[in-house]
Write a protein that holds these residues in place. Structure first.
Motif, PDB file in Angstrom:
ATOM      1  N   VAL A  74       0.836  -1.203   0.000  1.00 34.90           N
ATOM      2  CA  VAL A  74       0.000   0.000   0.000  1.00 34.90           C
ATOM      3  C   VAL A  74       0.873   1.255   0.000  1.00 34.90           C
ATOM      4  CG1 VAL A  74      -1.505   1.375   1.504  1.00 34.90           C
ATOM      5  CG2 VAL A  74      -2.061  -1.015   1.027  1.00 34.90           C
TER       6      VAL A  74
ATOM      7  N   GLN B  24       2.265   5.087  -2.858  1.00 35.98           N
ATOM      8  CA  GLN B  24       1.988   6.472  -2.495  1.00 35.98           C
ATOM      9  C   GLN B  24       3.028   7.415  -3.103  1.00 35.98           C
ATOM     10  OE1 GLN B  24      -0.921   7.122  -1.066  1.00 35.98           O
ATOM     11  NE2 GLN B  24      -1.152   4.908  -1.327  1.00 35.98           N
TER      12      GLN B  24
ATOM     13  N   TRP C 125      -2.678  -8.386  -6.457  1.00 31.62           N
ATOM     14  CA  TRP C 125      -3.029  -6.967  -6.538  1.00 31.62           C
ATOM     15  C   TRP C 125      -2.817  -6.463  -7.964  1.00 31.62           C
ATOM     16  CZ3 TRP C 125      -5.975  -3.712  -4.260  1.00 31.62           C
ATOM     17  CH2 TRP C 125      -5.713  -2.339  -4.175  1.00 31.62           C
TER      18      TRP C 125
ATOM     19  N   ALA D 196      -8.984  -0.601 -13.160  1.00 35.29           N
ATOM     20  CA  ALA D 196      -8.824   0.778 -13.632  1.00 35.29           C
ATOM     21  C   ALA D 196      -9.585   0.995 -14.929  1.00 35.29           C
ATOM     22  CB  ALA D 196      -7.345   1.106 -13.812  1.00 35.29           C
TER      23      ALA D 196
ATOM     24  N   ARG E 151     -13.364   2.477 -15.046  1.00 37.09           N
ATOM     25  CA  ARG E 151     -13.718   3.874 -14.810  1.00 37.09           C
ATOM     26  C   ARG E 151     -14.738   4.333 -15.829  1.00 37.09           C
ATOM     27  NH1 ARG E 151      -8.057   5.911 -15.232  1.00 37.09           N
ATOM     28  NH2 ARG E 151      -7.238   5.041 -13.330  1.00 37.09           N
TER      29      ARG E 151
ATOM     30  N   GLN F 274      -7.462  13.470  -8.913  1.00 31.57           N
ATOM     31  CA  GLN F 274      -6.473  12.641  -9.604  1.00 31.57           C
ATOM     32  C   GLN F 274      -6.865  11.188  -9.745  1.00 31.57           C
ATOM     33  OE1 GLN F 274      -2.513  13.007  -8.142  1.00 31.57           O
ATOM     34  NE2 GLN F 274      -2.159  14.674  -9.559  1.00 31.57           N
ATOM     35  N   ARG F 275      -6.816  10.724 -10.982  1.00 31.82           N
ATOM     36  CA  ARG F 275      -7.068   9.321 -11.248  1.00 31.82           C
ATOM     37  C   ARG F 275      -5.852   8.802 -11.988  1.00 31.82           C
ATOM     38  NH1 ARG F 275     -10.450  12.497 -13.442  1.00 31.82           N
ATOM     39  NH2 ARG F 275      -9.858  11.845 -15.508  1.00 31.82           N
ATOM     40  N   ALA F 276      -5.326   7.715 -11.514  1.00 31.08           N
ATOM     41  CA  ALA F 276      -4.114   7.231 -12.145  1.00 31.08           C
ATOM     42  C   ALA F 276      -4.088   5.730 -12.204  1.00 31.08           C
ATOM     43  CB  ALA F 276      -2.901   7.731 -11.367  1.00 31.08           C
TER      44      ALA F 276
ATOM     45  N   VAL G 232     -10.839   0.897  -1.344  1.00 31.02           N
ATOM     46  CA  VAL G 232     -10.137   0.129  -2.376  1.00 31.02           C
ATOM     47  C   VAL G 232     -10.504   0.651  -3.767  1.00 31.02           C
ATOM     48  CG1 VAL G 232      -9.871  -2.148  -3.448  1.00 31.02           C
ATOM     49  CG2 VAL G 232      -9.904  -1.934  -0.964  1.00 31.02           C
ATOM     50  N   ARG G 233     -11.793   0.986  -3.923  1.00 28.51           N
ATOM     51  CA  ARG G 233     -12.239   1.485  -5.226  1.00 28.51           C
ATOM     52  C   ARG G 233     -11.539   2.807  -5.575  1.00 28.51           C
ATOM     53  NH1 ARG G 233     -15.533   4.579  -7.997  1.00 28.51           N
ATOM     54  NH2 ARG G 233     -16.035   5.825  -6.182  1.00 28.51           N
TER      55      ARG G 233
ATOM     56  N   ARG H  29      -8.691   3.818  -4.590  1.00 31.35           N
ATOM     57  CA  ARG H  29      -7.280   3.549  -4.903  1.00 31.35           C
ATOM     58  C   ARG H  29      -7.151   2.857  -6.262  1.00 31.35           C
ATOM     59  NH1 ARG H  29      -3.424   4.966  -6.011  1.00 31.35           N
ATOM     60  NH2 ARG H  29      -2.104   3.443  -7.007  1.00 31.35           N
ATOM     61  N   ARG H  30      -7.927   1.790  -6.428  1.00 35.64           N
ATOM     62  CA  ARG H  30      -7.712   0.915  -7.562  1.00 35.64           C
ATOM     63  C   ARG H  30      -8.369   1.429  -8.845  1.00 35.64           C
ATOM     64  NH1 ARG H  30      -3.504  -0.954  -8.386  1.00 35.64           N
ATOM     65  NH2 ARG H  30      -3.135  -3.178  -8.356  1.00 35.64           N
ATOM     66  N   VAL H  31      -9.576   1.953  -8.703  1.00 42.46           N
ATOM     67  CA  VAL H  31     -10.307   2.384  -9.888  1.00 42.46           C
ATOM     68  C   VAL H  31     -10.009   3.844 -10.200  1.00 42.46           C
ATOM     69  CG1 VAL H  31     -12.569   2.567 -10.978  1.00 42.46           C
ATOM     70  CG2 VAL H  31     -12.113   0.693  -9.386  1.00 42.46           C
ATOM     71  N   GLU H  32     -10.054   4.675  -9.177  1.00 46.13           N
ATOM     72  CA  GLU H  32      -9.874   6.110  -9.415  1.00 46.13           C
ATOM     73  C   GLU H  32      -8.413   6.538  -9.299  1.00 46.13           C
ATOM     74  OE1 GLU H  32     -12.739   8.210 -10.011  1.00 46.13           O
ATOM     75  OE2 GLU H  32     -13.599   6.236 -10.320  1.00 46.13           O
ATOM     76  N   GLY H  33      -7.597   5.700  -8.698  1.00 45.14           N
ATOM     77  CA  GLY H  33      -6.179   6.025  -8.607  1.00 45.14           C
ATOM     78  C   GLY H  33      -5.815   7.080  -7.572  1.00 45.14           C
ATOM     79  N   LEU H  34      -6.667   7.250  -6.569  1.00 39.50           N
ATOM     80  CA  LEU H  34      -6.367   8.249  -5.539  1.00 39.50           C
ATOM     81  C   LEU H  34      -5.310   7.731  -4.558  1.00 39.50           C
ATOM     82  CD1 LEU H  34      -8.795   9.758  -6.638  1.00 39.50           C
ATOM     83  CD2 LEU H  34      -9.679   9.969  -4.337  1.00 39.50           C
ATOM     84  N   SER H  35      -4.494   8.652  -4.035  1.00 39.91           N
ATOM     85  CA  SER H  35      -3.528   8.274  -3.007  1.00 39.91           C
ATOM     86  C   SER H  35      -4.248   8.207  -1.655  1.00 39.91           C
ATOM     87  CB  SER H  35      -2.401   9.301  -2.941  1.00 39.91           C
ATOM     88  OG  SER H  35      -2.922  10.523  -2.443  1.00 39.91           O
ATOM     89  N   ILE H  36      -3.534   7.750  -0.639  1.00 42.33           N
ATOM     90  CA  ILE H  36      -4.131   7.662   0.700  1.00 42.33           C
ATOM     91  C   ILE H  36      -4.575   9.046   1.163  1.00 42.33           C
ATOM     92  CG2 ILE H  36      -3.591   7.262   3.138  1.00 42.33           C
ATOM     93  CD1 ILE H  36      -1.860   4.924   2.278  1.00 42.33           C
TER      94      ILE H  36
ATOM     95  N   GLU I  30      -5.358  11.700  -0.622  1.00 41.63           N
ATOM     96  CA  GLU I  30      -6.519  12.176  -1.385  1.00 41.63           C
ATOM     97  C   GLU I  30      -7.802  11.458  -0.954  1.00 41.63           C
ATOM     98  OE1 GLU I  30      -3.926  13.167  -5.419  1.00 41.63           O
ATOM     99  OE2 GLU I  30      -4.752  11.169  -5.065  1.00 41.63           O
TER     100      GLU I  30
ATOM    101  N   GLU J 181      -5.354   3.941   5.473  1.00 40.69           N
ATOM    102  CA  GLU J 181      -4.280   2.971   5.265  1.00 40.69           C
ATOM    103  C   GLU J 181      -4.679   1.586   5.783  1.00 40.69           C
ATOM    104  OE1 GLU J 181      -0.368   4.376   6.163  1.00 40.69           O
ATOM    105  OE2 GLU J 181       0.491   2.364   6.176  1.00 40.69           O
TER     106      GLU J 181
ATOM    107  N   LEU K  25      -7.332   0.061   3.540  1.00 39.13           N
ATOM    108  CA  LEU K  25      -6.736  -0.311   2.253  1.00 39.13           C
ATOM    109  C   LEU K  25      -5.942  -1.614   2.407  1.00 39.13           C
ATOM    110  CD1 LEU K  25      -6.474   0.513  -0.653  1.00 39.13           C
ATOM    111  CD2 LEU K  25      -4.652   2.090  -0.025  1.00 39.13           C
ATOM    112  N   THR K  26      -5.218  -1.710   3.524  1.00 37.22           N
ATOM    113  CA  THR K  26      -4.421  -2.910   3.773  1.00 37.22           C
ATOM    114  C   THR K  26      -5.327  -4.138   3.897  1.00 37.22           C
ATOM    115  OG1 THR K  26      -2.837  -1.519   4.940  1.00 37.22           O
ATOM    116  CG2 THR K  26      -2.640  -3.879   5.271  1.00 37.22           C
TER     117      THR K  26
ATOM    118  N   LEU L 242      -6.985  -4.827   0.492  1.00 35.04           N
ATOM    119  CA  LEU L 242      -6.028  -5.416  -0.457  1.00 35.04           C
ATOM    120  C   LEU L 242      -5.894  -6.916  -0.204  1.00 35.04           C
ATOM    121  CD1 LEU L 242      -2.649  -3.918  -1.500  1.00 35.04           C
ATOM    122  CD2 LEU L 242      -2.696  -6.241  -0.660  1.00 35.04           C
TER     123      LEU L 242
END
Lengths: 319, 190
Positions: free
Chosen positions: A16, A20, A52, A59, A62, A211-213, B129-130, B132-139, B141, B154, B157-158, B161
């Motif tokens: 995790v 970051q 993972w 992704a 989306r 932000q989406r990545a 999780v969504r 992080r994984r789908v939208e790509g946001l950091s912790i 955000e 965190e 998410l842990t 995951l």
């Protein structure tokens, strides 16, 4: 919690945190040390990492609705707002470019003509290999390393410097480097990112508020178009083959003749035209010198028994 | 000596695709869910340690044999286990590994599985999780968007995951109970 549970929990924590933005070189070293402590750590970490990564395909789910939760303004107002902000972006962009031009000798510009290949060394030690018909601008002034891929395709071998992020802008995509070696190709409104080593983060250029990545790693290919990003896992050999253009070689593995011709046309002034769609659907494989389009045409004639006619700069595959 | 890259690749391609079967096998011969996870982890650890000297020809057969040995060692250590159980374990025939993982089907399955796995998570965990994984946001955000602390994100998410990965490697531990049940398997149900 059980012993296995403890180890797995720790491994998940590493995974995790590694994604970051503030992940540093010393974090990386600490993770490597933890992994080396015991095979139990590697077993747990790899298992989670592999699973993972497999979920990375999420992704691709989306949707624009998810991306823009704000209520939409009425179309006309919206269009005007877009136009106004585009204009603003253009003005700011032009201004920023002009300022950079004037102030920073580190601004590098390079372009290649059709069929050419060029290597560009940046002052930070990073290297860019430009493929045929491509153009880049790079600025390595100050705390940022930024590259704009204005057209075509380029391979990036980025020197490690965790204090200065390395970002490539390709149209409406932004690729941030977390690892080292990757290529970006622009093809119309599609951007294709292939990672040979390390990891990169692919996102919309405009994604600052929301932000989406997608983070993709070695062996991954991301195809970004419009609002969607598709991810595919490829073999090391596939990635290697798709990057053989750096040696001036095109490698095909059972691609259609149409696709192969399109590739050759990128590298040559002389163009291949396929008269019959059925002929275009023939699948071919092999390695070829990108600039030797005539040799390719000869091979089609002798190897596949196809009729080939040459008229000036046009090579027509008749049937 | 097999290097870590090759070892990890072997683990990903040849071992993990069988996790569902392996978990079923272990669950049929142990009592508690926690034991199942411990035995899986220990089996992977031993399998990887052994494979470092040279990758085995049949990964499936090899890993099942390793798991069987782990089960036997544990049964011998545990004093409450009856001799009958050890005898049972000794007679387990590890299947011959004629099945090979269907990599293509695996790949096609991944998205479907990931979506299904996501659905199984508790609501808050799923959202983290969504994002992080789908939208790509950091912790950070994610924490800002949900109005919760970094630590909470965190932790969720842990946990998420781990649960999602379990799902990716073969489903929510739906233990396949084949017809030939033995007495101690009944106990393992809980």
């Amino acid at each position: 919690m059980t012993r296995a549970g403890d180890i797995e929990h720790t491994a998940a924590g590493w995974l995790v945190r590694r994604e970051q933005p503030d992940w540093s070189g010393s974090d990386e070293a600490a993770l490597a040390k933890w992994l080396d402590e015991s095979m139990a750590h590697k077993a747990a970490f790899w298992r989670l990492e592999i699973g993972w990564e497999a979920s990375e395909r999420l992704a691709a789910t989306r949707t624009p609705v998810l991306q823009r939760p704000r209520p939409r303004p009425r179309p006309m107002v919206y269009a005007m707002a877009v136009a106004a902000s585009l204009l603003l972006v253009c003005l700011l962009g032009a201004g920023a470019l002009w300022v950079r031009h004037r102030q920073s000798p580190e601004l590098v510009q390079a372009a290649t003509s059709v069929g050419a290949l060029k290597r560009v060394d940046l002052v930070d030690g990073s290297r860019i290999t430009l493929n045929t018909g491509s153009a880049v601008r790079a600025s390595v002034a100050g705390g940022d390393r930024q590259v704009w891929l204005d057209r075509g395709e380029a391979f990036f071998d980025v020197s490690h410097d965790q204090r200065r992020p390395f970002t490539v802008f390709a149209g409406d995509r932004k690729v941030t480097v977390l690892g080292t070696r990757f290529s970006i190709r622009r093809d119309g409104d599609t951007t294709i990112v292939t990672v040979e080593h390390g990891r990169v983060r692919v996102e919309d250029s405009a994604a600052s508020d929301d932000q989406r990545a997608a983070v993709i790693s070695a062996g991954d290919v991301a195809v970004a178009r419009g609002t969607s990003i598709l991810l595919a896992k490829r073999s090391d050999q596939w990635v290697e083959d798709s990057l053989s253009w750096r040696e001036g070689i095109l490698t095909f593995d059972q691609v259609t003749l149409s696709d192969a011709a399109r590739e050759f046309n990128r590298y040559n002034k002389r163009q291949i035209r396929i008269a019959d769609p059925r002929t275009g659907a023939i699948r071919i494989g092999g390695s070829f010198v990108a600039r030797d389009i005539d040799a390719f045409a000869r091979l089609l004639r002798t190897g596949f028994g196809l009729r080939v006619a040459v008229d000036g700069d046009t090579i027509t595959i008749i049937s | 000596m097999v290097d870590d890259n090759a070892l990890r690749a072997w683990f990903a391609k040849e071992v993990l695709p069988f996790e569902r079967d392996l978990m079923g096998f272990i669950a049929r011969h142990s009592r508690e869910r926690d034991d199942v996870i411990d035995i899986r982890q220990e089996s992977y650890e031993r399998a990887l340690t052994g494979a470092r000297a040279g990758l085995p020809a049949s990964a499936r057969r090899y890993v099942f044999t390793v798991a069987r040995n782990v089960l036997i060692d544990r049964a011998r250590r545990a004093r409450v286990v009856s001799f009958e159980q050890i005898a049972d374990l000794d007679s387990i025939l590890v299947d011959d590994g004629t099945r090979s993982p269907d990599h293509q089907a695996e790949a096609r399955d991944e998205l479907r599985r990931a979506l299904a796995g996501l659905e199984q998570l508790p609501p808050r965990c799923r959202e983290v999780v969504r994002l992080r994984r789908v939208e790509g946001l950091s912790i950070r955000e994610t924490a800002e968007r949900l109005g919760v602390g970094l630590h909470t994100v965190e932790r969720q998410l842990t946990l998420g995951l781990r649960a999602l990965v379990d799902y990716m490697h073969g489903g929510e531990l739906r233990i396949d109970r084949s017809p030939q049940r033995k007495p101690h398997e009944q106990r393992a149900k809980r």
